[in-house]
Motif scaffolding. Structure first.
Motif, PDB file in Angstrom:
ATOM      1  N   SER A   1      56.570  65.456  25.038  1.00  0.00           N
ATOM      2  CA  SER A   1      57.753  65.647  25.906  1.00  0.00           C
ATOM      3  C   SER A   1      58.310  67.067  25.765  1.00  0.00           C
TER       4      SER A   1
ATOM      5  N   THR B   1      57.780  61.157  27.851  1.00  0.00           N
ATOM      6  CA  THR B   1      58.063  62.275  28.749  1.00  0.00           C
ATOM      7  C   THR B   1      58.618  61.703  30.051  1.00  0.00           C
TER       8      THR B   1
ATOM      9  N   TYR C   1      59.393  65.583  34.429  1.00  0.00           N
ATOM     10  CA  TYR C   1      58.729  66.718  33.763  1.00  0.00           C
ATOM     11  C   TYR C   1      57.206  66.655  33.855  1.00  0.00           C
TER      12      TYR C   1
END
Ligand SMILES: O=C(COP(=O)(O)O)[C@H](O)[C@H](O)COP(=O)(O)O
Length: 323
Positions: free
Chosen positions: A220, A284, A288
């Motif tokens: 992430s 994540t 993104y």
């Protein structure tokens, strides 16, 4: 072996998964499917189960539970067990055995084919001359890079070592063997090197219904940095990584591993009163991640739920549960 004790081969596979000798979501899934086939062969021979279809079924469920309990995060493991147990059928032990062995073989074949197919999809996102950054060791992510090389593209790689277990070293060696020039970096150097890369490619242990990608801890942060640097990032994940329970609001359990992976046991006493935590995975958020690449094509993370409903619409059955 009694009717509820797993065959030695199953106990061995479970131990190897728990200790990470067998690791990575796809590899864990195929090992679990193969262990069920070994259970079926052993149960068809054992006194307690050889002549009793119900005892045979019970032994298969117990073996699946043993495998299920090894690691909690990669959904490919329960998805593999589901695939095989849902195809167990027949009114004799011999037919039951054959159905399990056939399903296990079909699962492994499907897994290999899916990886090849998604590799070609992911490769199409890469261009000749690209440098990719990787995190951890993902056979699905590697399939994309290797397929790009097979398409004749010249690709180089910046490989994050991936603390604490350094799976990046496996990635580095595999890419080197595929003829890809590799630069190995420590995790904390990733942002600096993002200026030199054209694409980030990672794998997944699970994909949630909202498009969240669960992968090795650090993914992430890498994704957020990649976005900030304007570098596209894709997750390469076969559809066995789709987590059916998230369709009904469940969250994915993040495995917490032993502190000995972070701090050597022999120095632990010297360090004294310091808490150590070792989460193995992180999530994540979909915003993104640019694309989820599967064997069925690439998807924006937010739309993965449609594919998930199609494939797991009936929900997350637990065929290993006691009836
Ligand atoms: O996070 C890991 C491995 O974690 P661990 O080493 O803790 O098992 C990999 O990125 C995914 O499992 C995908 O791998 P694959 O694409 O091979 O399924």
């Amino acid at each position: 072996m009694t009717d509820t004790e797993p065959a030695p081969a199953v106990a061995e596979t479970a131990e190897s998964i728990a200790t990470m000798e067998i690791r990575g979501a796809a590899t864990i899934a195929s090992a679990a499917a193969e262990a069920l086939a070994e259970q079926a062969e052993a149960a068809a021979e054992a006194d307690a189960t050889a002549a009793d279809p119900e005892a045979f079924r019970a032994s298969m469920r117990a073996a699946a539970r043993t495998l299920r309990e090894t690691r909690p995060t990669a959904v490919s493991l329960p998805n593999a067990l589901r695939y095989v147990l849902q195809r167990m059928e027949g009114d004799s032990v011999d037919r039951l055995r054959r159905s399990v062995v056939d399903a296990s073989e079909a699962f492994v074949r499907q897994l290999d084919r899916a990886q090849e197919d998604l590799g070609r999809v992911g490769a199409n996102r890469l261009t000749d001359g690209d440098t990719v950054m990787t995190h951890c060791h993902s056979t699905d992510a590697l399939a994309c890079i290797e397929a790009a090389v097979e398409q004749g593209k010249s690709i180089s790689a910046v490989v994050k070592e991936t603390r604490p277990r350094q799976q990046g070293h496996i990635t580095a060696e595999q890419l080197r063997d595929a003829g890809v020039p590799v630069t190995l970096i420590v995790d904390s150097a990733a942002r600096r090197y993002l200026d030199e890369v054209d694409h980030v490619v990672v794998g997944a242990d699970s994909i949630a219904a909202d498009g969240g990608v669960i992968n090795k801890i650090g993914t992430s942060g890498l994704a957020v940095n990649a976005r900030e640097r304007g570098v596209p990032i894709m997750t390469a994940a076969q559809t066995i990584k789709l987590h059916p329970e998230t369709l009904t609001g469940h969250t994915v359990e993040i495995e917490m591993r032993d502190e000995s992976e972070v701090i050597a046991p022999e120095t632990r006493d010297e360090v004294g009163e310091i808490a150590v935590e070792n989460p193995a995975f992180d999530v994540t958020p979909p915003r993104y991640m640019d694309a989820i690449v599967t064997e069925q094509g690439q998807f924006p993370p937010e739309s993965i739920v449609t594919l998930m409903r199609e494939l797991f619409g009936e929900g997350a059955a637990e065929p290993w549960a006691e009836p």
